[in-house]
Design a protein around this motif. Structure first.
Motif, PDB file in Angstrom:
ATOM      1  N   ASP A   1       0.833  -1.207   0.000  1.00 42.33           N
ATOM      2  CA  ASP A   1       0.000   0.000   0.000  1.00 42.33           C
ATOM      3  C   ASP A   1       0.866   1.255   0.000  1.00 42.33           C
ATOM      4  O   ASP A   1       0.545   2.254  -0.666  1.00 42.33           O
ATOM      5  CB  ASP A   1      -0.916   0.006   1.221  1.00 42.33           C
ATOM      6  N   VAL A   2       1.953   1.224   0.757  1.00 43.59           N
ATOM      7  CA  VAL A   2       2.877   2.364   0.788  1.00 43.59           C
ATOM      8  C   VAL A   2       3.503   2.558  -0.594  1.00 43.59           C
ATOM      9  O   VAL A   2       3.678   3.698  -1.063  1.00 43.59           O
ATOM     10  CB  VAL A   2       3.967   2.143   1.857  1.00 43.59           C
ATOM     11  N   ILE A   3       3.839   1.475  -1.260  1.00 44.03           N
ATOM     12  CA  ILE A   3       4.431   1.564  -2.597  1.00 44.03           C
ATOM     13  C   ILE A   3       3.432   2.157  -3.588  1.00 44.03           C
ATOM     14  O   ILE A   3       3.783   3.041  -4.396  1.00 44.03           O
ATOM     15  CB  ILE A   3       4.895   0.160  -3.061  1.00 44.03           C
ATOM     16  N   GLU A   4       2.187   1.705  -3.539  1.00 46.42           N
ATOM     17  CA  GLU A   4       1.162   2.236  -4.450  1.00 46.42           C
ATOM     18  C   GLU A   4       0.918   3.719  -4.169  1.00 46.42           C
ATOM     19  O   GLU A   4       0.724   4.523  -5.101  1.00 46.42           O
ATOM     20  CB  GLU A   4      -0.137   1.450  -4.283  1.00 46.42           C
ATOM     21  N   GLU A   5       0.945   4.095  -2.919  1.00 43.46           N
ATOM     22  CA  GLU A   5       0.769   5.508  -2.555  1.00 43.46           C
ATOM     23  C   GLU A   5       1.893   6.358  -3.128  1.00 43.46           C
ATOM     24  O   GLU A   5       1.666   7.452  -3.668  1.00 43.46           O
ATOM     25  CB  GLU A   5       0.747   5.615  -1.023  1.00 43.46           C
ATOM     26  N   GLU A   6       3.131   5.869  -3.042  1.00 49.06           N
ATOM     27  CA  GLU A   6       4.273   6.605  -3.590  1.00 49.06           C
ATOM     28  C   GLU A   6       4.193   6.656  -5.113  1.00 49.06           C
ATOM     29  O   GLU A   6       4.546   7.678  -5.731  1.00 49.06           O
ATOM     30  CB  GLU A   6       5.577   5.948  -3.139  1.00 49.06           C
ATOM     31  N   ALA A   7       3.709   5.584  -5.733  1.00 54.21           N
ATOM     32  CA  ALA A   7       3.573   5.572  -7.194  1.00 54.21           C
ATOM     33  C   ALA A   7       2.573   6.620  -7.660  1.00 54.21           C
ATOM     34  O   ALA A   7       2.799   7.310  -8.676  1.00 54.21           O
ATOM     35  CB  ALA A   7       3.144   4.172  -7.662  1.00 54.21           C
ATOM     36  N   ARG A   8       1.462   6.768  -6.927  1.00 45.94           N
ATOM     37  CA  ARG A   8       0.476   7.799  -7.297  1.00 45.94           C
ATOM     38  C   ARG A   8       1.094   9.192  -7.186  1.00 45.94           C
ATOM     39  O   ARG A   8       0.847  10.067  -8.035  1.00 45.94           O
ATOM     40  CB  ARG A   8      -0.752   7.685  -6.393  1.00 45.94           C
ATOM     41  N   ARG A   9       1.907   9.413  -6.166  1.00 42.39           N
ATOM     42  CA  ARG A   9       2.555  10.722  -6.011  1.00 42.39           C
ATOM     43  C   ARG A   9       3.493  10.996  -7.187  1.00 42.39           C
ATOM     44  O   ARG A   9       3.525  12.119  -7.726  1.00 42.39           O
ATOM     45  CB  ARG A   9       3.333  10.765  -4.699  1.00 42.39           C
TER      46      ARG A   9
ATOM     47  N   ARG B   1       3.321   9.822 -10.226  1.00 45.56           N
ATOM     48  CA  ARG B   1       2.537  10.079 -11.451  1.00 45.56           C
ATOM     49  C   ARG B   1       2.010  11.508 -11.474  1.00 45.56           C
ATOM     50  O   ARG B   1       1.943  12.137 -12.545  1.00 45.56           O
ATOM     51  CB  ARG B   1       1.382   9.090 -11.553  1.00 45.56           C
ATOM     52  N   GLN B   2       1.666  12.035 -10.296  1.00 43.19           N
ATOM     53  CA  GLN B   2       1.141  13.393 -10.217  1.00 43.19           C
ATOM     54  C   GLN B   2       2.245  14.446 -10.339  1.00 43.19           C
ATOM     55  O   GLN B   2       2.037  15.511 -10.915  1.00 43.19           O
ATOM     56  CB  GLN B   2       0.394  13.595  -8.896  1.00 43.19           C
ATOM     57  N   MET B   3       3.441  14.134  -9.796  1.00 42.35           N
ATOM     58  CA  MET B   3       4.497  15.144  -9.714  1.00 42.35           C
ATOM     59  C   MET B   3       5.455  15.106 -10.890  1.00 42.35           C
ATOM     60  O   MET B   3       6.180  16.078 -11.133  1.00 42.35           O
ATOM     61  CB  MET B   3       5.295  14.944  -8.420  1.00 42.35           C
ATOM     62  N   THR B   4       5.495  14.013 -11.631  1.00 42.49           N
ATOM     63  CA  THR B   4       6.450  13.891 -12.742  1.00 42.49           C
ATOM     64  C   THR B   4       5.721  13.467 -13.995  1.00 42.49           C
ATOM     65  O   THR B   4       4.569  13.038 -13.964  1.00 42.49           O
ATOM     66  CB  THR B   4       7.547  12.846 -12.417  1.00 42.49           C
ATOM     67  N   GLY B   5       6.423  13.567 -15.110  1.00 37.79           N
ATOM     68  CA  GLY B   5       5.860  13.102 -16.374  1.00 37.79           C
ATOM     69  C   GLY B   5       6.328  11.709 -16.730  1.00 37.79           C
ATOM     70  O   GLY B   5       6.186  11.278 -17.887  1.00 37.79           O
ATOM     71  N   LEU B   6       6.886  10.984 -15.754  1.00 44.68           N
ATOM     72  CA  LEU B   6       7.424   9.650 -15.994  1.00 44.68           C
ATOM     73  C   LEU B   6       6.331   8.588 -15.941  1.00 44.68           C
ATOM     74  O   LEU B   6       5.319   8.757 -15.257  1.00 44.68           O
ATOM     75  CB  LEU B   6       8.500   9.321 -14.956  1.00 44.68           C
ATOM     76  N   GLN B   7       6.563   7.499 -16.626  1.00 45.93           N
ATOM     77  CA  GLN B   7       5.680   6.349 -16.536  1.00 45.93           C
ATOM     78  C   GLN B   7       6.096   5.528 -15.317  1.00 45.93           C
ATOM     79  O   GLN B   7       7.255   5.126 -15.187  1.00 45.93           O
ATOM     80  CB  GLN B   7       5.768   5.494 -17.799  1.00 45.93           C
ATOM     81  N   VAL B   8       5.159   5.279 -14.420  1.00 40.90           N
ATOM     82  CA  VAL B   8       5.440   4.530 -13.189  1.00 40.90           C
ATOM     83  C   VAL B   8       4.706   3.199 -13.258  1.00 40.90           C
ATOM     84  O   VAL B   8       3.471   3.146 -13.242  1.00 40.90           O
ATOM     85  CB  VAL B   8       5.009   5.323 -11.935  1.00 40.90           C
ATOM     86  N   ASP B   9       5.458   2.111 -13.335  1.00 43.15           N
ATOM     87  CA  ASP B   9       4.905   0.775 -13.500  1.00 43.15           C
ATOM     88  C   ASP B   9       4.880   0.051 -12.153  1.00 43.15           C
ATOM     89  O   ASP B   9       5.923  -0.133 -11.519  1.00 43.15           O
ATOM     90  CB  ASP B   9       5.770  -0.001 -14.500  1.00 43.15           C
ATOM     91  N   THR B  10       3.681  -0.356 -11.718  1.00 42.35           N
ATOM     92  CA  THR B  10       3.541  -1.102 -10.461  1.00 42.35           C
ATOM     93  C   THR B  10       2.931  -2.486 -10.699  1.00 42.35           C
ATOM     94  O   THR B  10       2.388  -3.096  -9.784  1.00 42.35           O
ATOM     95  CB  THR B  10       2.661  -0.321  -9.466  1.00 42.35           C
ATOM     96  N   SER B  11       3.036  -2.981 -11.908  1.00 39.30           N
ATOM     97  CA  SER B  11       2.408  -4.266 -12.240  1.00 39.30           C
ATOM     98  C   SER B  11       3.064  -5.438 -11.512  1.00 39.30           C
ATOM     99  O   SER B  11       2.440  -6.499 -11.357  1.00 39.30           O
ATOM    100  CB  SER B  11       2.472  -4.504 -13.755  1.00 39.30           C
ATOM    101  N   LEU B  12       4.296  -5.259 -11.046  1.00 42.33           N
ATOM    102  CA  LEU B  12       4.999  -6.339 -10.350  1.00 42.33           C
ATOM    103  C   LEU B  12       4.982  -6.162  -8.833  1.00 42.33           C
ATOM    104  O   LEU B  12       5.729  -6.848  -8.123  1.00 42.33           O
ATOM    105  CB  LEU B  12       6.451  -6.430 -10.841  1.00 42.33           C
ATOM    106  N   VAL B  13       4.140  -5.268  -8.344  1.00 46.39           N
ATOM    107  CA  VAL B  13       4.023  -5.069  -6.897  1.00 46.39           C
ATOM    108  C   VAL B  13       3.089  -6.135  -6.336  1.00 46.39           C
ATOM    109  O   VAL B  13       1.895  -6.165  -6.652  1.00 46.39           O
ATOM    110  CB  VAL B  13       3.492  -3.655  -6.566  1.00 46.39           C
ATOM    111  N   GLU B  14       3.618  -7.019  -5.509  1.00 41.41           N
ATOM    112  CA  GLU B  14       2.826  -8.061  -4.863  1.00 41.41           C
ATOM    113  C   GLU B  14       2.507  -7.648  -3.426  1.00 41.41           C
ATOM    114  O   GLU B  14       3.255  -6.876  -2.820  1.00 41.41           O
ATOM    115  CB  GLU B  14       3.596  -9.388  -4.864  1.00 41.41           C
TER     116      GLU B  14
END
Length: 337
Positions: free
Chosen positions: A200-208, A210-223
């Motif tokens: 959950d912490v990782i997904e929260e950081e990924a959302r941040r 995506r909002q703050m940068t123009g980079l593609q953030v891939d979380t498909s391998l987050v178990e």
């Protein structure tokens, strides 16, 4: 005769002796004045008391001499340590020959002096590096403000505002990291453990990101992964790792989490320039950067990965760069419980 004389009660028989005389045998008695002569008990008591006092005096003298001789090497070491403490910490105490208490004490003190010297050098280096890091954004701020103040009608105030904000945020991040390092060195970082769903912490950081940068953030391998730790420290650790990845990524950041041999493993990959894994341990040292000029311009303080390593260690784990086919991958390994 004595008993019937006026000396009755005053004279005591000391000794009687049978002798021969021309007139026959006679008994000779010797008397002493009991009212004036000291008692045998008192004489013996005085004798033994005097003897005891002399023995105590001699023993004390022998102990003083023995202790003085035994403590002479200790006093020499003490004076040497005092001289080193007020002077050059690189000097050491001569170690006496043998394997007695004095020689072992000298060895222990030399080891302590070595640690003190290392800590002193680290502190001086830390102060020097911190001063340098603080000077850089301050110089930029002052130069920007001075140019704008010199010709306010020609100043690009939008640019001035941008520079001031950027350098102000950089100063804020640096001061925050310096404060963390100081508290860590003093043992002031407390770990409040609880069950944490790290995914959950990782997904929260990924959302941040995506909002703050123009980079593609891939979380498909987050178990889904769970561990016993401090959620605040874990958030900061992950934030530092992802911000480091953002500074070097070209277009993509990939986040991964899984269990491995009882540990929680988190990997943060960016598609930027690869890091030399063999020499990457130095990047976790204070104020060390992979690309000094690039990290400074993008807001790096040189302390982020140091804090990451510290937090990972507090959770029974480690942080390291691992080999990858392209880009750079930083792996966090944390103990579950």
């Amino acid at each position: 005769w004595v008993g019937r004389s006026f000396l009755a009660g005053q004279l005591s028989v000391s000794r009687g002796l049978l002798i021969s005389t021309p007139r026959g045998q006679a008994v000779v008695y010797a008397f002493y004045d009991g009212s004036q002569a000291p008692s045998i008990t008192r004489l013996l008591g005085q004798f033994f008391l005097l003897r005891l006092l002399l023995e105590i005096l001699v023993a004390a003298l022998l102990v003083w001499i023995a202790v003085g001789r035994a403590m002479r090497p200790i006093e020499t070491i003490r004076r040497r340590v005092a001289a080193i403490a007020s002077g050059d910490l690189s000097e050491r105490i001569p170690v006496p020959a043998g394997d007695d208490v004095v020689s072992r004490t000298a060895v222990t003190l030399n080891e302590m002096l070595g640690r003190l010297e290392a800590n002193s050098k680290a502190q001086q280096e830390f102060i020097s590096n911190a001063s340098h890091e603080l000077r850089s954004p301050l110089t930029t701020l002052l130069a920007t403000v001075d140019r704008a103040a010199y010709a306010p009608e020609r100043a690009d105030w939008g640019e001035v505002t941008s520079v001031v904000r950027r350098e102000g945020l950089r100063l804020s991040a640096l001061v925050d990291d310096l404060f963390w390092i100081a508290r860590s060195d003093e043992g002031g970082i407390e770990v409040h453990r609880e069950e944490v769903d790290l995914d959950d912490v990782i997904e929260e950081e990924a959302r941040r990101l995506r909002q703050m940068t123009g980079l593609q953030v891939d979380t498909s391998l987050v178990e889904p992964v769970r561990l016993w730790g401090d959620v605040g420290l874990l958030r900061r650790m992950l934030r530092n790792v992802t911000e480091n990845a953002v500074r070097f990524a070209q277009s993509t950041i990939q986040l991964t989490s899984f269990y491995e041999m009882g540990d929680v493993v988190v990997e943060v990959h960016n598609d930027g320039e690869a890091v030399d894994v063999e020499t990457s341990d130095r990047l976790f040292q204070r104020f060390v950067r992979a690309d000094s000029s690039r990290s400074r311009s993008s807001g790096g303080t040189g302390l982020g990965l140091t804090i990451v390593s510290d937090i990972a260690a507090r959770h029974g784990g480690s942080a390291q760069f691992i080999e990858t086919t392209e880009g750079t991958t930083l792996q966090l390994r944390l103990r579950r419980y």
